[in-house]
Design a protein around this motif. Structure first.
Motif, PDB file in Angstrom:
ATOM      1  N   TYR A 191       0.822  -1.209   0.000  1.00  0.00           N
ATOM      2  CA  TYR A 191       0.000   0.000   0.000  1.00  0.00           C
ATOM      3  C   TYR A 191       0.861   1.267   0.000  1.00  0.00           C
ATOM      4  N   GLY A 192       2.176   1.098   0.097  1.00  0.00           N
ATOM      5  CA  GLY A 192       3.051   2.241   0.265  1.00  0.00           C
ATOM      6  C   GLY A 192       3.151   2.686   1.704  1.00  0.00           C
ATOM      7  N   ILE A 193       2.833   1.785   2.643  1.00  0.00           N
ATOM      8  CA  ILE A 193       2.842   2.101   4.070  1.00  0.00           C
ATOM      9  C   ILE A 193       4.127   1.567   4.694  1.00  0.00           C
ATOM     10  N   LEU A 194       4.957   2.458   5.209  1.00  0.00           N
ATOM     11  CA  LEU A 194       6.171   2.069   5.919  1.00  0.00           C
ATOM     12  C   LEU A 194       5.850   1.872   7.392  1.00  0.00           C
ATOM     13  N   SER A 195       6.485   0.900   8.012  1.00  0.00           N
ATOM     14  CA  SER A 195       6.240   0.624   9.428  1.00  0.00           C
ATOM     15  C   SER A 195       7.548   0.290  10.117  1.00  0.00           C
ATOM     16  N   ARG A 196       7.542   0.394  11.422  1.00  0.00           N
ATOM     17  CA  ARG A 196       8.709   0.066  12.230  1.00  0.00           C
ATOM     18  C   ARG A 196       8.313  -0.955  13.284  1.00  0.00           C
TER      19      ARG A 196
ATOM     20  N   ALA B 232       3.252  10.174   7.419  1.00  0.00           N
ATOM     21  CA  ALA B 232       2.556  10.059   6.137  1.00  0.00           C
ATOM     22  C   ALA B 232       1.986   8.654   5.940  1.00  0.00           C
ATOM     23  N   SER B 233       2.665   7.649   6.479  1.00  0.00           N
ATOM     24  CA  SER B 233       2.164   6.277   6.327  1.00  0.00           C
ATOM     25  C   SER B 233       0.852   6.076   7.079  1.00  0.00           C
ATOM     26  N   ALA B 234       0.691   6.750   8.216  1.00  0.00           N
ATOM     27  CA  ALA B 234      -0.575   6.675   8.950  1.00  0.00           C
ATOM     28  C   ALA B 234      -1.704   7.291   8.125  1.00  0.00           C
ATOM     29  N   GLU B 235      -1.378   8.349   7.394  1.00  0.00           N
ATOM     30  CA  GLU B 235      -2.373   8.972   6.525  1.00  0.00           C
ATOM     31  C   GLU B 235      -2.771   8.007   5.402  1.00  0.00           C
TER      32      GLU B 235
ATOM     33  N   ARG C  69      -6.492   6.163   4.679  1.00  0.00           N
ATOM     34  CA  ARG C  69      -7.153   6.237   3.379  1.00  0.00           C
ATOM     35  C   ARG C  69      -7.394   4.865   2.759  1.00  0.00           C
ATOM     36  N   GLU C  70      -6.446   3.961   2.909  1.00  0.00           N
ATOM     37  CA  GLU C  70      -6.511   2.670   2.212  1.00  0.00           C
ATOM     38  C   GLU C  70      -7.152   1.555   3.031  1.00  0.00           C
ATOM     39  N   ILE C  71      -6.998   1.592   4.356  1.00  0.00           N
ATOM     40  CA  ILE C  71      -7.464   0.485   5.206  1.00  0.00           C
ATOM     41  C   ILE C  71      -8.391   0.988   6.302  1.00  0.00           C
ATOM     42  N   ASN C  72      -7.871   1.782   7.209  1.00  0.00           N
ATOM     43  CA  ASN C  72      -8.600   2.386   8.319  1.00  0.00           C
ATOM     44  C   ASN C  72      -9.106   1.330   9.314  1.00  0.00           C
ATOM     45  N   PHE C  73      -9.830   1.788  10.321  1.00  0.00           N
ATOM     46  CA  PHE C  73     -10.491   0.929  11.299  1.00  0.00           C
ATOM     47  C   PHE C  73     -11.981   0.894  10.995  1.00  0.00           C
ATOM     48  N   ARG C  74     -12.645  -0.187  11.387  1.00  0.00           N
ATOM     49  CA  ARG C  74     -14.106  -0.208  11.373  1.00  0.00           C
ATOM     50  C   ARG C  74     -14.638   0.337  12.693  1.00  0.00           C
ATOM     51  N   LEU C  75     -13.937   0.048  13.784  1.00  0.00           N
ATOM     52  CA  LEU C  75     -14.361   0.462  15.116  1.00  0.00           C
ATOM     53  C   LEU C  75     -14.363   1.989  15.204  1.00  0.00           C
ATOM     54  N   THR C  76     -15.486   2.562  15.573  1.00  0.00           N
ATOM     55  CA  THR C  76     -15.677   4.009  15.516  1.00  0.00           C
ATOM     56  C   THR C  76     -14.655   4.773  16.337  1.00  0.00           C
TER      57      THR C  76
ATOM     58  N   LYS D  44     -10.051   8.529  16.425  1.00  0.00           N
ATOM     59  CA  LYS D  44      -8.759   8.935  16.978  1.00  0.00           C
ATOM     60  C   LYS D  44      -7.699   9.030  15.874  1.00  0.00           C
ATOM     61  N   LEU D  45      -7.733   8.106  14.913  1.00  0.00           N
ATOM     62  CA  LEU D  45      -6.796   8.174  13.795  1.00  0.00           C
ATOM     63  C   LEU D  45      -7.064   9.420  12.962  1.00  0.00           C
ATOM     64  N   ARG D  46      -8.336   9.759  12.765  1.00  0.00           N
ATOM     65  CA  ARG D  46      -8.673  10.979  12.023  1.00  0.00           C
ATOM     66  C   ARG D  46      -8.116  12.213  12.728  1.00  0.00           C
TER      67      ARG D  46
END
Length: 212
Positions: A147-152, A163-166, A170-177, A182-184
């Protein structure tokens, strides 16, 4: 494998439990929202009405949990036919091959459910996933790169920041409200992100012969 089945596998790998002897398939969560979603998925996939109940017993002084349970030899046979280890505990769990071989929408459904179980959103550190399985952590990092998401990886945690969190939002996100909100907030609080470099910390060098 469709998105609904991938979501079921995400919940199962994250907070699920299987007892092959009694043919029990169980799921535990502190969020009623996820418990209700899991019940809906089981009903849609297998035409089974699982039992949903509140377990008030505390662990280490913490509150109770919602539990969802059903019994099915057919479902266990299906999982076994997909190469899923029915006896695997937390440290031996892995992401099923049927997910790794699936299209993006299916992989995203699996990851969304799995992160709802073992992941969290932080106002300061983006997305954090905790797992006792090194196999899951390594495979997860490769999946996220698609997805172009870097992680450590730090100990049991896989961190997604900046930027990877952004991109994750956009690509995956959470279903849990509550986690999605909080991510938003984390992404919204940043006017700009530092450009990420695709490097990781070298934690060890071993001389051996192996598949890489």
């Amino acid at each position: 494998v469709n998105e609904a089945f991938a979501e079921f596998l995400g919940y199962l790998i994250g907070d699920g439990n299987i007892d092959p002897k009694t043919r029990l398939v169980a799921y535990t969560t502190g969020d009623r929202e996820l418990a209700d979603r899991y019940v809906t998925i089981i009903n849609e996939l297998f035409a089974i009405e699982p039992r949903l109940f509140w377990d008030a017993r505390t662990i280490n002084g913490r509150g109770g949990r919602w539990r969802v349970a059903f019994y099915s030899a057919n479902v266990l046979d299906l999982l076994a036919s997909l190469g899923i280890d029915l006896h695997a505990k937390a440290r031996r769990k892995r992401i099923p091959d049927c997910i790794l071989q699936s299209p993006k929408s299916v992989v995203s459904a699996f990851l969304r459910a799995y992160f709802d179980c073992d992941g969290c959103a932080s106002l300061t550190n983006g997305v954090i996933l905790s797992t006792f399985s090194d196999e899951i952590a390594r495979t997860l990092q490769v999946l996220l790169l698609n997805y172009g998401i870097l992680s450590r990886k730090h100990g049991p945690n896989v961190d997604i920041m900046g930027a990877s969190a952004e991109v994750y939002e956009r690509e995956i996100n959470f279903r849990l409200t509550r986690k999605r909100e909080k991510l938003r907030a984390y992404v919204g609080n940043h006017r700009w992100f530092l450009k990420e470099k695709p490097f990781d910390v070298v934690v060890g060098i071993e001389h051996d012969v192996a598949d890489v």
